[in-house]
Motif scaffolding. Structure first.
Motif, PDB file in Angstrom:
ATOM      1  N   GLU A   1       0.828  -1.199   0.000  1.00  0.00           N
ATOM      2  CA  GLU A   1       0.000   0.000   0.000  1.00  0.00           C
ATOM      3  C   GLU A   1       0.863   1.249   0.000  1.00  0.00           C
ATOM      4  O   GLU A   1       1.977   1.261   0.475  1.00  0.00           O
ATOM      5  N   GLU A   2       0.289   2.303  -0.516  1.00  0.00           N
ATOM      6  CA  GLU A   2       0.929   3.612  -0.475  1.00  0.00           C
ATOM      7  C   GLU A   2       0.799   4.166   0.944  1.00  0.00           C
ATOM      8  O   GLU A   2      -0.189   3.905   1.623  1.00  0.00           O
ATOM      9  N   PRO A   3       1.772   4.955   1.389  1.00  0.00           N
ATOM     10  CA  PRO A   3       1.631   5.601   2.697  1.00  0.00           C
ATOM     11  C   PRO A   3       0.419   6.532   2.706  1.00  0.00           C
ATOM     12  O   PRO A   3       0.035   7.098   1.674  1.00  0.00           O
ATOM     13  N   ASN A   4      -0.176   6.718   3.891  1.00  0.00           N
ATOM     14  CA  ASN A   4      -1.325   7.619   3.995  1.00  0.00           C
ATOM     15  C   ASN A   4      -0.858   9.064   4.154  1.00  0.00           C
ATOM     16  O   ASN A   4       0.338   9.338   4.202  1.00  0.00           O
ATOM     17  N   GLU A   5      -1.802   9.999   4.256  1.00  0.00           N
ATOM     18  CA  GLU A   5      -1.470  11.425   4.317  1.00  0.00           C
ATOM     19  C   GLU A   5      -0.629  11.759   5.544  1.00  0.00           C
ATOM     20  O   GLU A   5       0.279  12.590   5.471  1.00  0.00           O
TER      21      GLU A   5
ATOM     22  N   THR B   1       1.490   9.827   7.094  1.00  0.00           N
ATOM     23  CA  THR B   1       2.851   9.342   6.866  1.00  0.00           C
ATOM     24  C   THR B   1       3.595  10.253   5.910  1.00  0.00           C
ATOM     25  O   THR B   1       4.761  10.592   6.135  1.00  0.00           O
ATOM     26  N   TYR B   2       2.932  10.669   4.826  1.00  0.00           N
ATOM     27  CA  TYR B   2       3.577  11.593   3.889  1.00  0.00           C
ATOM     28  C   TYR B   2       3.965  12.903   4.587  1.00  0.00           C
ATOM     29  O   TYR B   2       5.033  13.461   4.341  1.00  0.00           O
ATOM     30  N   ALA B   3       3.077  13.416   5.460  1.00  0.00           N
ATOM     31  CA  ALA B   3       3.371  14.666   6.181  1.00  0.00           C
ATOM     32  C   ALA B   3       4.572  14.476   7.094  1.00  0.00           C
ATOM     33  O   ALA B   3       5.449  15.343   7.177  1.00  0.00           O
TER      34      ALA B   3
ATOM     35  N   GLU C   1      12.228  15.322   6.166  1.00  0.00           N
ATOM     36  CA  GLU C   1      13.115  15.814   5.102  1.00  0.00           C
ATOM     37  C   GLU C   1      13.483  17.281   5.312  1.00  0.00           C
ATOM     38  O   GLU C   1      14.571  17.709   4.963  1.00  0.00           O
TER      39      GLU C   1
ATOM     40  N   MET D   1       6.999  12.274   6.680  1.00  0.00           N
ATOM     41  CA  MET D   1       8.177  12.128   5.830  1.00  0.00           C
ATOM     42  C   MET D   1       8.665  13.499   5.353  1.00  0.00           C
ATOM     43  O   MET D   1       9.870  13.773   5.340  1.00  0.00           O
ATOM     44  N   GLU D   2       7.729  14.353   4.968  1.00  0.00           N
ATOM     45  CA  GLU D   2       8.097  15.695   4.499  1.00  0.00           C
ATOM     46  C   GLU D   2       8.723  16.502   5.638  1.00  0.00           C
ATOM     47  O   GLU D   2       9.729  17.198   5.443  1.00  0.00           O
TER      48      GLU D   2
END
Length: 88
Positions: free
Chosen positions: A55-59, A61-63, A69, A65-66
């Motif tokens: 599965e793709e990461p959810n919102e 998780t993306y937040a 970074e 990760m950002e």
């Protein structure tokens, strides 16, 4: 005929049973299927199949990760387990 050596694998009994049934339906036993896996790995110079997450990461998780970074400190580091549990 080439000589062979024994190998011991630790695997969950249910997984072994399911794999044995699949390989049997293909006319193979576990030993032959394992040998095929090793030959293919040597041929490909790695695993003979793609490894990826289903599965793709959810919102959230993306937040996270950002933020990581960008060097943003999300919650830690923590000085104790109690401090970490409090943050959760």
């Amino acid at each position: 005929m080439a000589s062979k050596s024994n190998m011991t694998l630790r695997i969950e009994p249910e997984l072994k049973e399911q794999a044995a049934a699949l390989f049997k339906s293909l006319g193979l036993d576990l030993s032959t299927a394992t040998g095929i896996f090793y030959r293919q790995a040597l041929r490909y110079h790695g695993l003979p199949f793609e490894i990826r997450a289903d599965e793709e990461p959810n919102e959230v998780t993306y937040a996270a990760m950002e933020a990581a970074e960008n060097g943003e400190d999300m919650y830690g580091p923590f000085n104790s387990v109690a401090e970490m549990m409090e943050a959760l």
